[in-house]
Structure formats: structure tokens, C-alpha cells
Motif scaffolding. Structure first.
Motif, PDB file in Angstrom:
ATOM      1  N   ASP A   1       1.315   8.351  -4.661  1.00 34.83           N
ATOM      2  CA  ASP A   1       1.482   7.870  -3.298  1.00 34.83           C
ATOM      3  C   ASP A   1       2.470   6.701  -3.233  1.00 34.83           C
ATOM      4  OD1 ASP A   1      -0.443   9.678  -2.305  1.00 34.83           O
ATOM      5  OD2 ASP A   1      -2.055   8.339  -2.934  1.00 34.83           O
ATOM      6  N   GLU A   2       2.999   6.482  -2.032  1.00 40.33           N
ATOM      7  CA  GLU A   2       3.776   5.270  -1.788  1.00 40.33           C
ATOM      8  C   GLU A   2       2.871   4.055  -1.974  1.00 40.33           C
ATOM      9  OE1 GLU A   2       6.962   5.013  -1.233  1.00 40.33           O
ATOM     10  OE2 GLU A   2       7.360   7.180  -1.148  1.00 40.33           O
ATOM     11  N   HIS A   3       3.496   2.892  -2.235  1.00 38.78           N
ATOM     12  CA  HIS A   3       2.688   1.742  -2.633  1.00 38.78           C
ATOM     13  C   HIS A   3       1.713   1.319  -1.542  1.00 38.78           C
ATOM     14  CE1 HIS A   3       5.531  -0.652  -0.250  1.00 38.78           C
ATOM     15  NE2 HIS A   3       4.666  -1.619  -0.296  1.00 38.78           N
ATOM     16  N   GLU A   4       2.064   1.494  -0.243  1.00 37.54           N
ATOM     17  CA  GLU A   4       1.121   1.123   0.823  1.00 37.54           C
ATOM     18  C   GLU A   4      -0.115   2.002   0.789  1.00 37.54           C
ATOM     19  OE1 GLU A   4       4.248   1.973   1.414  1.00 37.54           O
ATOM     20  OE2 GLU A   4       5.326   0.313   2.381  1.00 37.54           O
ATOM     21  N   THR A   5       0.116   3.324   0.668  1.00 34.58           N
ATOM     22  CA  THR A   5      -1.008   4.258   0.628  1.00 34.58           C
ATOM     23  C   THR A   5      -1.837   4.051  -0.632  1.00 34.58           C
ATOM     24  OG1 THR A   5       0.351   5.858   1.827  1.00 34.58           O
ATOM     25  CG2 THR A   5      -1.634   6.689   0.771  1.00 34.58           C
ATOM     26  N   PHE A   6      -1.154   3.891  -1.760  1.00 40.55           N
ATOM     27  CA  PHE A   6      -1.865   3.671  -3.022  1.00 40.55           C
ATOM     28  C   PHE A   6      -2.694   2.387  -2.966  1.00 40.55           C
ATOM     29  CE2 PHE A   6      -1.908   1.489  -7.121  1.00 40.55           C
ATOM     30  CZ  PHE A   6      -2.584   2.411  -7.901  1.00 40.55           C
ATOM     31  N   GLN A   7      -2.092   1.343  -2.413  1.00 39.17           N
ATOM     32  CA  GLN A   7      -2.757   0.049  -2.352  1.00 39.17           C
ATOM     33  C   GLN A   7      -4.014   0.115  -1.482  1.00 39.17           C
ATOM     34  OE1 GLN A   7      -0.149  -3.502  -2.002  1.00 39.17           O
ATOM     35  NE2 GLN A   7      -1.357  -3.972  -0.186  1.00 39.17           N
ATOM     36  N   SER A   8      -3.903   0.716  -0.307  1.00 45.05           N
ATOM     37  CA  SER A   8      -5.068   0.807   0.581  1.00 45.05           C
ATOM     38  C   SER A   8      -6.158   1.673  -0.024  1.00 45.05           C
ATOM     39  CB  SER A   8      -4.636   1.366   1.943  1.00 45.05           C
ATOM     40  OG  SER A   8      -4.072   2.665   1.800  1.00 45.05           O
ATOM     41  N   SER A   9      -5.771   2.767  -0.673  1.00 46.37           N
ATOM     42  CA  SER A   9      -6.758   3.633  -1.300  1.00 46.37           C
ATOM     43  C   SER A   9      -7.443   2.931  -2.471  1.00 46.37           C
ATOM     44  CB  SER A   9      -6.085   4.927  -1.781  1.00 46.37           C
ATOM     45  OG  SER A   9      -7.026   5.806  -2.351  1.00 46.37           O
ATOM     46  N   LEU A  10      -6.668   2.166  -3.251  1.00 48.68           N
ATOM     47  CA  LEU A  10      -7.232   1.428  -4.383  1.00 48.68           C
ATOM     48  C   LEU A  10      -8.261   0.410  -3.911  1.00 48.68           C
ATOM     49  CD1 LEU A  10      -7.073   0.595  -7.459  1.00 48.68           C
ATOM     50  CD2 LEU A  10      -5.329  -1.057  -6.741  1.00 48.68           C
ATOM     51  N   PHE A  11      -7.914  -0.361  -2.898  1.00 49.77           N
ATOM     52  CA  PHE A  11      -8.831  -1.396  -2.430  1.00 49.77           C
ATOM     53  C   PHE A  11     -10.066  -0.790  -1.761  1.00 49.77           C
ATOM     54  CE2 PHE A  11      -4.933  -4.293  -2.114  1.00 49.77           C
ATOM     55  CZ  PHE A  11      -5.156  -4.768  -3.397  1.00 49.77           C
ATOM     56  N   TYR A  12      -9.887   0.322  -1.083  1.00 46.38           N
ATOM     57  CA  TYR A  12     -11.036   0.985  -0.452  1.00 46.38           C
ATOM     58  C   TYR A  12     -12.062   1.407  -1.510  1.00 46.38           C
ATOM     59  CZ  TYR A  12     -13.825   4.675   1.673  1.00 46.38           C
ATOM     60  OH  TYR A  12     -14.874   5.466   2.090  1.00 46.38           O
ATOM     61  N   HIS A  13     -11.585   2.041  -2.572  1.00 48.28           N
ATOM     62  CA  HIS A  13     -12.501   2.490  -3.625  1.00 48.28           C
ATOM     63  C   HIS A  13     -13.068   1.313  -4.409  1.00 48.28           C
ATOM     64  CE1 HIS A  13     -10.494   6.387  -2.851  1.00 48.28           C
ATOM     65  NE2 HIS A  13     -11.622   6.910  -3.298  1.00 48.28           N
ATOM     66  N   LEU A  14     -12.318   0.220  -4.531  1.00 43.23           N
ATOM     67  CA  LEU A  14     -12.849  -0.962  -5.207  1.00 43.23           C
ATOM     68  C   LEU A  14     -13.991  -1.570  -4.396  1.00 43.23           C
ATOM     69  CD1 LEU A  14     -12.846  -3.077  -7.407  1.00 43.23           C
ATOM     70  CD2 LEU A  14     -10.965  -4.246  -6.230  1.00 43.23           C
ATOM     71  N   LYS A  15     -13.836  -1.614  -3.080  1.00 50.39           N
ATOM     72  CA  LYS A  15     -14.917  -2.133  -2.240  1.00 50.39           C
ATOM     73  C   LYS A  15     -16.164  -1.268  -2.360  1.00 50.39           C
ATOM     74  CE  LYS A  15     -11.695  -4.080   1.169  1.00 50.39           C
ATOM     75  NZ  LYS A  15     -11.172  -3.941   2.559  1.00 50.39           N
ATOM     76  N   GLU A  16     -15.959   0.050  -2.397  1.00 49.09           N
ATOM     77  CA  GLU A  16     -17.102   0.940  -2.564  1.00 49.09           C
ATOM     78  C   GLU A  16     -17.777   0.709  -3.914  1.00 49.09           C
ATOM     79  OE1 GLU A  16     -18.349   3.089  -0.264  1.00 49.09           O
ATOM     80  OE2 GLU A  16     -16.925   2.090   1.070  1.00 49.09           O
ATOM     81  N   PHE A  17     -16.974   0.444  -4.936  1.00 46.71           N
ATOM     82  CA  PHE A  17     -17.536   0.158  -6.261  1.00 46.71           C
ATOM     83  C   PHE A  17     -18.356  -1.129  -6.228  1.00 46.71           C
ATOM     84  CE2 PHE A  17     -16.865  -2.547 -10.015  1.00 46.71           C
ATOM     85  CZ  PHE A  17     -17.612  -1.845 -10.949  1.00 46.71           C
ATOM     86  N   LEU A  18     -17.834  -2.176  -5.575  1.00 52.31           N
ATOM     87  CA  LEU A  18     -18.546  -3.451  -5.512  1.00 52.31           C
ATOM     88  C   LEU A  18     -19.860  -3.305  -4.749  1.00 52.31           C
ATOM     89  CD1 LEU A  18     -15.584  -5.916  -4.825  1.00 52.31           C
ATOM     90  CD2 LEU A  18     -16.742  -5.445  -6.991  1.00 52.31           C
ATOM     91  N   LYS A  19     -19.854  -2.526  -3.684  1.00 51.84           N
ATOM     92  CA  LYS A  19     -21.079  -2.320  -2.916  1.00 51.84           C
ATOM     93  C   LYS A  19     -22.126  -1.593  -3.744  1.00 51.84           C
ATOM     94  CE  LYS A  19     -18.671  -2.173   1.543  1.00 51.84           C
ATOM     95  NZ  LYS A  19     -18.277  -1.306   2.686  1.00 51.84           N
ATOM     96  N   SER A  20     -21.699  -0.522  -4.400  1.00 48.38           N
ATOM     97  CA  SER A  20     -22.652   0.246  -5.207  1.00 48.38           C
ATOM     98  C   SER A  20     -23.121  -0.557  -6.412  1.00 48.38           C
ATOM     99  CB  SER A  20     -22.016   1.557  -5.671  1.00 48.38           C
ATOM    100  OG  SER A  20     -20.870   1.301  -6.482  1.00 48.38           O
ATOM    101  N   ASP A  21     -22.218  -1.339  -7.011  1.00 48.23           N
ATOM    102  CA  ASP A  21     -22.593  -2.157  -8.159  1.00 48.23           C
ATOM    103  C   ASP A  21     -23.566  -3.252  -7.749  1.00 48.23           C
ATOM    104  OD1 ASP A  21     -22.038  -2.889 -11.053  1.00 48.23           O
ATOM    105  OD2 ASP A  21     -21.527  -4.779 -10.058  1.00 48.23           O
TER     106      ASP A  21
END
Length: 587
Positions: A443-463
Motif C-alpha cells: 500500500d501507499e504510505h498513508e494507507t499502510f500507516q493507517s492500517s498499521l496503527f488500526y491493528h496496533l490499537k486492536e492489539f493493545l485493546k486485546s492485550d
């Protein structure tokens, strides 16, 4: 893999030149120089429009190819009934034995020309990645195979009456009233087949790049609807130059056909060998079926391969030469990449050293997010220590991003990101493993960046939920132990005692994120800014290395790295958000 690229390149030249040569049947005054010039002009035009994308001209592919197969099939049936209906007896296998018995060595040599009858269908499979297997099966059995059979049998029937036209059988067998329409359709079909071969070459290069077997090149996705439609400028112009040189140098379809035959049959042999290994080790097929498959297909392909090798000096050397060049490039790049990865693995930082730096990692933590790219999926890369040694500050959140290209076609979006913490919570450090298949699109860096942070937030919530659940169980066990111990002193516990869960929450409130949750702290860091951190490493051979290793690393691999596409461009990282950390790796 490099042989597939050669098939597409040589097949492209063979298709265009053979189609244009048909004009000499009607325009007898044209010489071979003019034919070659027209072919070169078509090749230049064909390669020049690649940047527009296949989807821009793809609407005409299916109708033109359908008309082509229908016309050659109808003309074939016409020639059979007009010249020699008894030619249908050729289906009798007895004539194969009679042919070789009568011609002996000449019959074996002729197999090199016979194989060209089936190589034209390879262009259909060149775009296998753009169509489903079922579509290919239906198209081949219902249209392609019957039309080719009728066309070749019809040409044989025509030659039975006109053996002097062996050099231009296809165009000579066309009725005069439809010659020019058929010539136009033949040229269009050759261009379409060439387009399929070019697109397939781009796909092979992309897959080689994803598997770490080819230097980085620019990949442009020309369609928003279809993932497989890509354009690689460097390979496009290199392929065009090679095609023009070979077409102008060989000047005839005979030598190009010899080179094409060796490519195709060699790939058949390699495919049969690899499929045999898959049947044995992965599918666990019955050994007798494996031997039957290898004996039937392998013996036929070996016979054809021995025949095409007979014409090695008449153009057959070309694919072997280019295969050797491509193999050398891919081997040097893979060797250098592996040595570089081994160096990073051997010099990664221990977690004890990182923990010993303290919660601030020995530097001032400034608001923001740092995305540090690394090849390591485990451990802390050496670039981290080099970074904090030379810079007095670091972002409040640091994410080690590791891109992994898996040997599968597509990785589902929900399985693309894997996260884990690096060190304690107070460090604000995470590892993100991003997985791609060889047909996935970065993905382009904007799309990659937003997708990365979205999944990181989900990881922090589940963790966080898992941590609280584990802590609750521990609290209940600890509370039960306290109750048992207190029964010897008092029946009722003291109301002023602090529960372990309260202590845990109090400890969390004094952490690096204060009273904010990790997710809120991450969001504030993202708003402060995101910086991409990449290592600008220079790979050199160590002093004790041999001469061969020194040549491969210091000269060959270094040359490929300097002339390959920069990693930040391949990852679509903007220069204004990039921070490079220079290092020298002695491998």
C-alpha cells in the motif's frame, strides 16, 4: 524462473516477426529488411504503450483472440475438405511409427520444428495469474485446442497438394478473398499474444522481487480493479532493447524459433521434475502413479529436448546465454541478501542490554511515532543501538516494522499484521511483522500507516483485556491466600487493607503514559508526527574473506545495490518523513 522470462521475450519476437512476414505473400517486392523494420516498429509501439496499463486496451483482447481462433479453425476445415479429406487419418498413431521408420534421424531432427506447433499456446498460459484455472480449462478445450487441430491438419492437407509452399504454408493456404482481413487479424493476435507475454514477464519479476531473488525495481499498478496488472519501467525498456537487437540480428523466424523451442521444452522438463517432487513430498501420491507420470511425460519431453538441442548453434545458444546472465544476477543478489541478514542476526542486541537502559532508554523521549524498518522478526536490531548512540532523543513510541514476503499468493488483510511488545510497557516499543504474498500489493504510505496503527490499537485493546483477566485471577488467588492466613488472627479482615488490584492500578497510574491508556497515548503520539527510520547500510566483505567472496560482495552485489531502486521508494515512503541511519556491515 529466468527461463520463463526468456520464453516470453523470444516468443514475443517470434509472434510479431512471423505475423509480419506474411505480407510477402501478396507484396512480393518487399525485402527482408523492410519486414524486419516493420516488426521493430511494432515492437517499439507495443512497449511504449505498456505504461497505459493492460486494462486500457484489454477490452479488445477477448474478441480479437476469439475471431482469430474461429478464422483459423474455419480455414483449416475448408482446406481439409478442399485438398485432402483423407488427412484425418493422421489421428492413427500407427503413422507416428511409420514416419520415424521411414525418416530415422531426419524424423528425430524434425521434432524441433514440430514442437513449435504447441509453443504458441504457451501465450495463453502466460496470463494464468489473471484468469482462473477453470476459465483456462474451458477456453483451451472448447476453442483453442479444436481450432489449432483444424488449422494444422488443414495446412497439412494444403501441403499435400502444394508441397512447394512449405515456407509460407499458413498464408498460402488462406483463400485469396479473405487474405488481407486474415493478415490484419493475425497481426492483432500476435500483438495481443505479445502483450500477454510482457504482462507475464512483469508478474514473474514481481514474484522474484517478493521472494528476495531479484534487485529492487519500480512496480506501477496500472489498474485499481485488478491486482495483477502491473508495469515495471526498467524491465519494459530493457526487454524492448533486447527484442529489437535480437530481431534485427537474427532477421528470420528460423533462428528465433530454434531459441524459442529450447526455452519451452526446457521449462517443460523443469516443470515435470518439480511436479514429481511435489507429488512425492507434498501430495504423498502413490509411488507407481508418480513413476508412470514421470515416465510418460518425462520421456516425451527428453526426446523433444534432445531434438531442439541439435540446433544449438543455429540460435539455440541464445536462451542459455541470457539464462546464465539472469541466473548470475539473481544468485549474486540472493547471496548478498542472505549474508546481510546473517550479519544482522549475529549482531542483534540482547534484551537485557535494552532493559538496562531504563524506562527512557537512556535518551530524551519526544512526542511522536518512529517506524524503524528491520529485517529481523526476533530481537532488537543493531540499528537501534547505533541510533540512540548518535542521537540524544527518541520518539515516545517506537515500532520495529519487519516486512515478510511469504511463498503464498495472497495474505488476508486480517492476518497481515502481527504485533508484540518489546520490553516493558513503559518503553513504548513494539514489533510489527507485516506479511505479504507474492501477488499482494504494497500500500501507499498513508494507507499502510493507517492500517498499521488500526491493528496496533486492536492489539493493545486485546492485550489489555488479557492482562486484566490474568491479573484478576491472580488477585483472587492472592486474596484467598490472605483470607486463609488471617483466620488464625481474626475472623474478619481489616477494612483498611489495600487490595492487590488497587496496588496494580496504582502502579499503572505512575507509568510512562500517566493516567492515559496506551491507546490514547498512541493516538496523541500519532498526532505529534510519524517518522520512518531506515538503515543506510553499506555491505562489505570482511578482511579474512576469500577473493571470490570479496568480488561477489564488494563489486557484484554492491553494483546491483547501487543500481537498484532505493528501498524507501519501493515502500512508497516520502522523503520528508524519512530518517536514515548509516551503518557498515562487514559480512
Amino acid at each position: 524462473m529466468q527461463y520463463k522470462e526468456l520464453i516470453h521475450a523470444i516468443g514475443l519476437m517470434y509472434a510479431v516477426l512471423s505475423a509480419v512476414q506474411g505480407i510477402k505473400v501478396q507484396a512480393t517486392t518487399l525485402n527482408q529488411d523492410t519486414i524486419v523494420g516493420i516488426s521493430v516498429a511494432i515492437l517499439v509501439l507495443l512497449f511504449s504503450v505498456q505504461k497505459l496499463g493492460t486494462d486500457k486496451v484489454g477490452f479488445m483482447f477477448a474478441p480479437a483472440v476469439f475471431v482469430w481462433f474461429m478464422m483459423i479453425g474455419i480455414i483449416g476445415v475448408y482446406n481439409i475438405f478442399k485438398h485432402e479429406p483423407g488427412m484425418l487419418r493422421a489421428f492413427n498413431p500407427k503413422y507416428i511409427y511409420d514416419y520415424f521408420k521411414a525418416n530415422k534421424k531426419d524424423g528425430w531432427i524434425s521434432l524441433g520444428g514440430v514442437v513449435l506447433c504447441i509453443t504458441g499456446t504457451e501465450a495463453m498460459f502466460a496470463d494464468l495469474g489473471h484468469f482462473s484455472v477453470r476459465a483456462i480449462q474451458i477456453g483451451f478445450t472448447s476453442i483453442v485446442f479444436p481450432s489449432l487441430l483444424a488449422a494444422y491438419i488443414g495446412q497439412a492437407a494444403y501441403l499435400f497438394k502444394h508441397p512447394e509452399d512449405i515456407g509460407q504454408t499458413f498464408y498460402k493456404s488462406i483463400p485469396g478473398s479473405i487474405y488481407w482481413p486474415m493478415f490484419v487479424v493475425a497481426v492483432i493476435a500476435a500483438i495481443i499474444a505479445s502483450q500477454a507475454m510482457i504482462s507475464a514477464t512483469f508478474s514473474i519479476i514481481k514474484q522474484s522481487l517478493a521472494l528476495g531473488c531479484f534487485p529492487r525495481v519500480k512496480i506501477v499498478h496500472t489498474s485499481k480493479k485488478f491486482v495483477g496488472q502491473i508495469y515495471i519501467p526498467e524491465m519494459n525498456w530493457l526487454l524492448m532493447i533486447l527484442c529489437i537487437i535480437i530481431t534485427a540480428g537474427f532477421r528470420s523466424t528460423a533462428k528465433i524459433g530454434n531459441a524459442y523451442g529450447i526455452c519451452v521444452v526446457a521449462v517443460m522438463l523443469v516443470t515435470t521434475s518439480l511436479l514429481t517432487i511435489i507429488m512425492l513430498m507434498i501430495w504423498r501420491t502413490n509411488i507407481f502413479l508418480i513413476l508412470a507420470f514421470l515416465l510418460i511425460f518425462g520421456s516425451v519431453e527428453v526426446v523433444y529436448f534432445s531434438s531442439v538441442l541439435y540446433k544449438f548453434k543455429d540460435g539455440g545458444w541464445l536462451p542459455l546465454l541470457f539464462a546464465g546472465i539472469f541466473l548470475a544476477i539473481m544468485s549474486v543478489w540472493h547471496y548478498g541478501t542472505v549474508k546481510r541478514y546473517e550479519y544482522e542476526m549475529m549482531n542483534k542486541i540482547s534484551m537485557d542490554w535494552v532493559v538496562g537502559l531504563g524506562s527512557n532508554l537512556g535518551v530524551v523521549r519526544v512526542p511522536g511515532v518512529g517506524l524503524a524498518y528491520t529485517k529481523l522478526a526476533l530481537g532488537v536490531p543493531a540499528i537501534f543501538s547505533h541510533y540512540i548512540t548518535n542521537l540524544p532523543a527518541m520518539h515516545s513510541v517506537l515500532i520495529f516494522v519487519c516486512l515478510k514476503y511469504l511463498p503464498i499468493s495472497v495474505v488476508p488483510e486480517r492476518e497481515r499484521f502481527l504485533f508484540r511488545r518489546v520490553g516493558p510497557k513503559a518503553f513504548g516499543m513494539y514489533r510489527a511483522i507485516v506479511r505479504y504474498g507474492y501477488q499482494d500489493t504494497e500500500d501507499e504510505h498513508e494507507t499502510f500507516q493507517s492500517s498499521l496503527f488500526y491493528h496496533l490499537k486492536e492489539f493493545l485493546k486485546s492485550d489489555s483485556l488479557l492482562t486484566e483477566s490474568a491479573a484478576t485471577v491472580a488477585d483472587q488467588r492472592h486474596f484467598a491466600e490472605q483470607q486463609l492466613q488471617s483466620t488464625s488472627l481474626s475472623i474478619y479482615p481489616s477494612n483498611n487493607s489495600i487490595m492487590p488490584s488497587d496496588i496494580r492500578r496504582s502502579d499503572e497510574s505512575t507509568g510512562a503514559v500517566g493516567t492515559e491508556t496506551e491507546v490514547a497515548f498512541l493516538e496523541r503520539s500519532i498526532q505529534a508526527g510519524v517518522v520512518y527510520i531506515m538503515g543506510q547500510t553499506e555491505v562489505r566483505a570482511s578482511r579474512e574473506s576469500s577473493f571470490v567472496k570479496g568480488f561477489l560482495i564488494d563489486i557484484a552485489y554492491s553494483f546491483l545495490r547501487k543500481n537498484s531502486r532505493e528501498s524507501r521508494l519501493a515502500l512508497h515512503i516520502p522523503s520528508e518523513s524519512l530518517l536514515k541511519v548509516g551503518m557498515i556491515n562487514y559480512v
